[in-house]
Design a protein around this motif. Structure first.
Motif, PDB file in Angstrom:
ATOM      1  N   THR A 165    -115.059 -40.397  95.109  1.00  7.49           N
ATOM      2  CA  THR A 165    -115.480 -41.321  96.162  1.00  7.49           C
ATOM      3  C   THR A 165    -116.298 -40.556  97.197  1.00  7.49           C
ATOM      4  O   THR A 165    -116.318 -39.310  97.204  1.00  7.49           O
ATOM      5  CB  THR A 165    -114.272 -41.957  96.865  1.00  7.49           C
ATOM      6  OG1 THR A 165    -113.518 -40.922  97.526  1.00  7.49           O
ATOM      7  CG2 THR A 165    -113.373 -42.695  95.870  1.00  7.49           C
ATOM      8  N   VAL A 166    -116.942 -41.295  98.068  1.00  8.31           N
ATOM      9  CA  VAL A 166    -117.704 -40.658  99.144  1.00  8.31           C
ATOM     10  C   VAL A 166    -116.787 -39.826 100.017  1.00  8.31           C
ATOM     11  O   VAL A 166    -117.127 -38.707 100.416  1.00  8.31           O
ATOM     12  CB  VAL A 166    -118.441 -41.719  99.979  1.00  8.31           C
ATOM     13  CG1 VAL A 166    -118.958 -41.112 101.280  1.00  8.31           C
ATOM     14  CG2 VAL A 166    -119.599 -42.316  99.188  1.00  8.31           C
ATOM     15  N   GLY A 167    -115.591 -40.350 100.326  1.00  2.86           N
ATOM     16  CA  GLY A 167    -114.654 -39.603 101.159  1.00  2.86           C
ATOM     17  C   GLY A 167    -114.278 -38.273 100.541  1.00  2.86           C
ATOM     18  O   GLY A 167    -114.239 -37.236 101.224  1.00  2.86           O
ATOM     19  N   ASN A 200    -126.975 -40.379  91.133  1.00  2.00           N
ATOM     20  CA  ASN A 200    -126.336 -41.323  90.226  1.00  2.00           C
ATOM     21  C   ASN A 200    -126.957 -41.153  88.839  1.00  2.00           C
ATOM     22  O   ASN A 200    -128.078 -41.603  88.589  1.00  2.00           O
ATOM     23  CB  ASN A 200    -126.531 -42.749  90.728  1.00  2.00           C
ATOM     24  CG  ASN A 200    -125.813 -43.772  89.877  1.00  2.00           C
ATOM     25  OD1 ASN A 200    -125.180 -43.443  88.879  1.00  2.00           O
ATOM     26  ND2 ASN A 200    -125.909 -45.040  90.259  1.00  2.00           N
ATOM     27  N   LEU A 201    -126.232 -40.514  87.924  1.00  5.02           N
ATOM     28  CA  LEU A 201    -126.778 -40.208  86.607  1.00  5.02           C
ATOM     29  C   LEU A 201    -126.944 -41.446  85.742  1.00  5.02           C
ATOM     30  O   LEU A 201    -127.693 -41.417  84.751  1.00  5.02           O
ATOM     31  CB  LEU A 201    -125.881 -39.190  85.890  1.00  5.02           C
ATOM     32  CG  LEU A 201    -125.684 -37.842  86.596  1.00  5.02           C
ATOM     33  CD1 LEU A 201    -124.921 -36.893  85.692  1.00  5.02           C
ATOM     34  CD2 LEU A 201    -127.016 -37.234  87.022  1.00  5.02           C
ATOM     35  N   GLU A 202    -126.273 -42.532  86.086  1.00  2.00           N
ATOM     36  CA  GLU A 202    -126.371 -43.755  85.287  1.00  2.00           C
ATOM     37  C   GLU A 202    -127.449 -44.698  85.798  1.00  2.00           C
ATOM     38  O   GLU A 202    -127.709 -45.723  85.184  1.00  2.00           O
ATOM     39  CB  GLU A 202    -125.016 -44.482  85.278  1.00  2.00           C
ATOM     40  CG  GLU A 202    -123.862 -43.624  84.744  1.00  2.00           C
ATOM     41  CD  GLU A 202    -124.174 -42.995  83.390  1.00  2.00           C
ATOM     42  OE1 GLU A 202    -124.687 -43.718  82.513  1.00  2.00           O
ATOM     43  OE2 GLU A 202    -123.916 -41.795  83.214  1.00  2.00           O
ATOM     44  N   ALA A 203    -128.068 -44.369  86.904  1.00  2.00           N
ATOM     45  CA  ALA A 203    -129.113 -45.238  87.458  1.00  2.00           C
ATOM     46  C   ALA A 203    -130.344 -45.210  86.569  1.00  2.00           C
ATOM     47  O   ALA A 203    -130.739 -44.162  86.054  1.00  2.00           O
ATOM     48  CB  ALA A 203    -129.470 -44.787  88.868  1.00  2.00           C
ATOM     49  N   LYS A 253    -118.320 -42.493  90.769  1.00  2.00           N
ATOM     50  CA  LYS A 253    -118.084 -42.288  89.349  1.00  2.00           C
ATOM     51  C   LYS A 253    -119.425 -42.259  88.611  1.00  2.00           C
ATOM     52  O   LYS A 253    -120.257 -43.151  88.760  1.00  2.00           O
ATOM     53  CB  LYS A 253    -117.219 -43.419  88.784  1.00  2.00           C
ATOM     54  CG  LYS A 253    -116.883 -43.248  87.314  1.00  2.00           C
ATOM     55  CD  LYS A 253    -116.023 -44.387  86.811  1.00  2.00           C
ATOM     56  CE  LYS A 253    -115.709 -44.222  85.327  1.00  2.00           C
ATOM     57  NZ  LYS A 253    -114.871 -45.336  84.816  1.00  2.00           N
ATOM     58  N   GLY A 254    -119.640 -41.215  87.814  1.00  2.00           N
ATOM     59  CA  GLY A 254    -120.903 -41.069  87.111  1.00  2.00           C
ATOM     60  C   GLY A 254    -121.976 -40.367  87.918  1.00  2.00           C
ATOM     61  O   GLY A 254    -123.117 -40.278  87.461  1.00  2.00           O
ATOM     62  N   TRP A 255    -121.631 -39.859  89.092  1.00  2.00           N
ATOM     63  CA  TRP A 255    -122.600 -39.166  89.940  1.00  2.00           C
ATOM     64  C   TRP A 255    -122.488 -37.651  89.742  1.00  2.00           C
ATOM     65  O   TRP A 255    -121.473 -37.150  89.276  1.00  2.00           O
ATOM     66  CB  TRP A 255    -122.361 -39.498  91.414  1.00  2.00           C
ATOM     67  CG  TRP A 255    -122.730 -40.903  91.802  1.00  2.00           C
ATOM     68  CD1 TRP A 255    -122.195 -42.053  91.314  1.00  2.00           C
ATOM     69  CD2 TRP A 255    -123.700 -41.291  92.772  1.00  2.00           C
ATOM     70  NE1 TRP A 255    -122.768 -43.141  91.911  1.00  2.00           N
ATOM     71  CE2 TRP A 255    -123.695 -42.708  92.816  1.00  2.00           C
ATOM     72  CE3 TRP A 255    -124.566 -40.604  93.605  1.00  2.00           C
ATOM     73  CZ2 TRP A 255    -124.527 -43.434  93.663  1.00  2.00           C
ATOM     74  CZ3 TRP A 255    -125.402 -41.321  94.453  1.00  2.00           C
ATOM     75  CH2 TRP A 255    -125.383 -42.720  94.476  1.00  2.00           C
ATOM     76  N   MET A 256    -123.525 -36.945  90.150  1.00  2.00           N
ATOM     77  CA  MET A 256    -123.537 -35.482  90.124  1.00  2.00           C
ATOM     78  C   MET A 256    -123.985 -34.978  91.487  1.00  2.00           C
ATOM     79  O   MET A 256    -124.949 -35.489  92.056  1.00  2.00           O
ATOM     80  CB  MET A 256    -124.487 -34.952  89.042  1.00  2.00           C
ATOM     81  CG  MET A 256    -124.706 -33.440  89.091  1.00  2.00           C
ATOM     82  SD  MET A 256    -125.993 -32.888  87.931  1.00  2.00           S
ATOM     83  CE  MET A 256    -125.098 -33.029  86.398  1.00  2.00           C
ATOM     84  N   GLU A 280    -129.223 -55.339  97.825  1.00  2.00           N
ATOM     85  CA  GLU A 280    -128.601 -54.032  98.010  1.00  2.00           C
ATOM     86  C   GLU A 280    -129.118 -53.024  96.987  1.00  2.00           C
ATOM     87  O   GLU A 280    -129.168 -51.829  97.229  1.00  2.00           O
ATOM     88  CB  GLU A 280    -127.076 -54.146  97.897  1.00  2.00           C
ATOM     89  CG  GLU A 280    -126.437 -54.942  99.020  1.00  2.00           C
ATOM     90  CD  GLU A 280    -126.625 -54.275 100.367  1.00  2.00           C
ATOM     91  OE1 GLU A 280    -126.559 -53.021 100.435  1.00  2.00           O
ATOM     92  OE2 GLU A 280    -126.855 -54.988 101.362  1.00  2.00           O
ATOM     93  N   GLY A 281    -129.494 -53.518  95.813  1.00  2.00           N
ATOM     94  CA  GLY A 281    -130.067 -52.651  94.795  1.00  2.00           C
ATOM     95  C   GLY A 281    -129.033 -51.755  94.128  1.00  2.00           C
ATOM     96  O   GLY A 281    -127.830 -51.845  94.363  1.00  2.00           O
ATOM     97  N   GLN A 282    -129.524 -50.890  93.261  1.00  2.00           N
ATOM     98  CA  GLN A 282    -128.698 -49.924  92.533  1.00  2.00           C
ATOM     99  C   GLN A 282    -128.808 -48.569  93.210  1.00  2.00           C
ATOM    100  O   GLN A 282    -129.894 -48.010  93.306  1.00  2.00           O
ATOM    101  CB  GLN A 282    -129.197 -49.828  91.079  1.00  2.00           C
ATOM    102  CG  GLN A 282    -128.440 -48.839  90.232  1.00  2.00           C
ATOM    103  CD  GLN A 282    -128.988 -48.788  88.810  1.00  2.00           C
ATOM    104  OE1 GLN A 282    -128.285 -48.421  87.879  1.00  2.00           O
ATOM    105  NE2 GLN A 282    -130.241 -49.157  88.623  1.00  2.00           N
ATOM    106  N   PRO A 283    -127.703 -48.001  93.721  1.00  2.00           N
ATOM    107  CA  PRO A 283    -127.798 -46.717  94.419  1.00  2.00           C
ATOM    108  C   PRO A 283    -128.237 -45.607  93.469  1.00  2.00           C
ATOM    109  O   PRO A 283    -127.771 -45.530  92.334  1.00  2.00           O
ATOM    110  CB  PRO A 283    -126.378 -46.489  94.938  1.00  2.00           C
ATOM    111  CG  PRO A 283    -125.506 -47.320  94.058  1.00  2.00           C
ATOM    112  CD  PRO A 283    -126.322 -48.508  93.675  1.00  2.00           C
TER     113      PRO A 283
END
Length: 271
Positions: free
Chosen positions: A258-260, A105-108, A246-249, A89-92
């Motif tokens: 969340t996506v919703g 995803n700022l933490e990726a 969480k942690g996304w921009m 699935e990997g890291q989004p």
């Protein structure tokens, strides 16, 4: 002449004897066996169309030396797409909702990715990783071309491709595998860099040896490979609304936990 013709007609109208049948049957059986052994004619399909319709495309990029880069692009019926890095699935890394604005995803991160401290640096890192995945896919498309000669299911076919660079050609081996179940794999391997122009002279101000060396250093080394694994499974409806961001921009500044929540905030899925 007429008598000879009548004799020939009588011979052709005679019933075939057992001896003649014993000769014919093995010949027919041999012809059938040869026909069955011949490879099925390859069907030509559009690589671009297959990629656009795929629920998932895995992009495997293996340099001549160093760590491999494994990326995955998932597509959904409602226009969502998700780019991830890593096996399985990997890291989004980058999410797009309903073909709208991107969410990063700022933490990726990934081995070899630049260090990032500020939100802007992290945003550019995520964007750069997603472009590495999409760039690998685009390179395979550009070199193999859109018309893909697809072998029969369970078979692999090979071909040669070449592209031009400033001082010669880049040569590639292409392997196309039509796996059982319908998955398609297109693997591109760099086999040679050729240089066709003679060494520069003392009065040559354009095609200098230094320029040739610099251009050659920009090319992929021999042995580099890129492979697209195009899934045959149908697309899912959408990215689950419960997926955490969480942690996304959000590129639009309208994100959510969340996506919703991001769907509601961005409005991209309400158009």
């Amino acid at each position: 002449m007429l008598g000879a013709a009548e004799d020939q007609a009588r011979m052709m109208s005679r019933p075939v004897g057992l001896d003649a049948m014993r000769v014919c049957l093995p010949v027919l059986a041999l012809a059938a066996a040869i026909g069955a052994a011949l490879p099925a004619t390859a069907a030509t399909v559009s690589l671009n169309a297959r990629l656009e319709a795929a629920s998932s495309v895995q992009v495997n990029q293996v340099p001549a030396s160093g760590a491999a880069l494994v990326g995955r692009v998932q597509q959904f019926r409602n226009g969502d797409s998700l780019i991830s890095l890593g096996d399985g699935e990997g890291q989004p890394v980058v999410l797009t909702l309903c073909k709208g604005k991107a969410h990063l995803n700022l933490e990726a991160s990934w081995p070899g990715a630049p260090a990032a401290k500020t939100p802007e640096e992290k945003q550019m890192r995520a964007y750069g990783m997603s472009m590495a995945v999409m760039g690998g896919m685009a390179m395979v498309q550009g070199i193999t071309g859109d018309a893909l000669a697809l072998p029969a299911e369970g078979q692999t076919s090979t071909a040669q491709r070449e592209t031009s660079w400033a001082y010669g050609k880049e040569l590639y081996a292409v392997a196309i595998t039509h796996a059982a179940g319908g998955e398609i794999r297109v693997k591109l391997t760099k086999t040679e860099n050729t240089t066709r122009t003679p060494p520069s002279g003392s009065d040559d101000t354009v095609s200098t040896d230094g320029d040739k060396a610099a251009r050659l250093a920009e090319l992929d080394p021999v042995g580099t490979s890129r492979e697209l694994a195009i899934a045959a499974a149908p697309m899912a409806e959408s990215v689950p609304d419960t997926m955490s961001l969480k942690g996304w921009m959000s590129a639009s500044g309208k994100g959510g936990a969340t996506v919703g929540a991001a769907r509601e905030a961005s409005g991209d899925c309400a158009r």
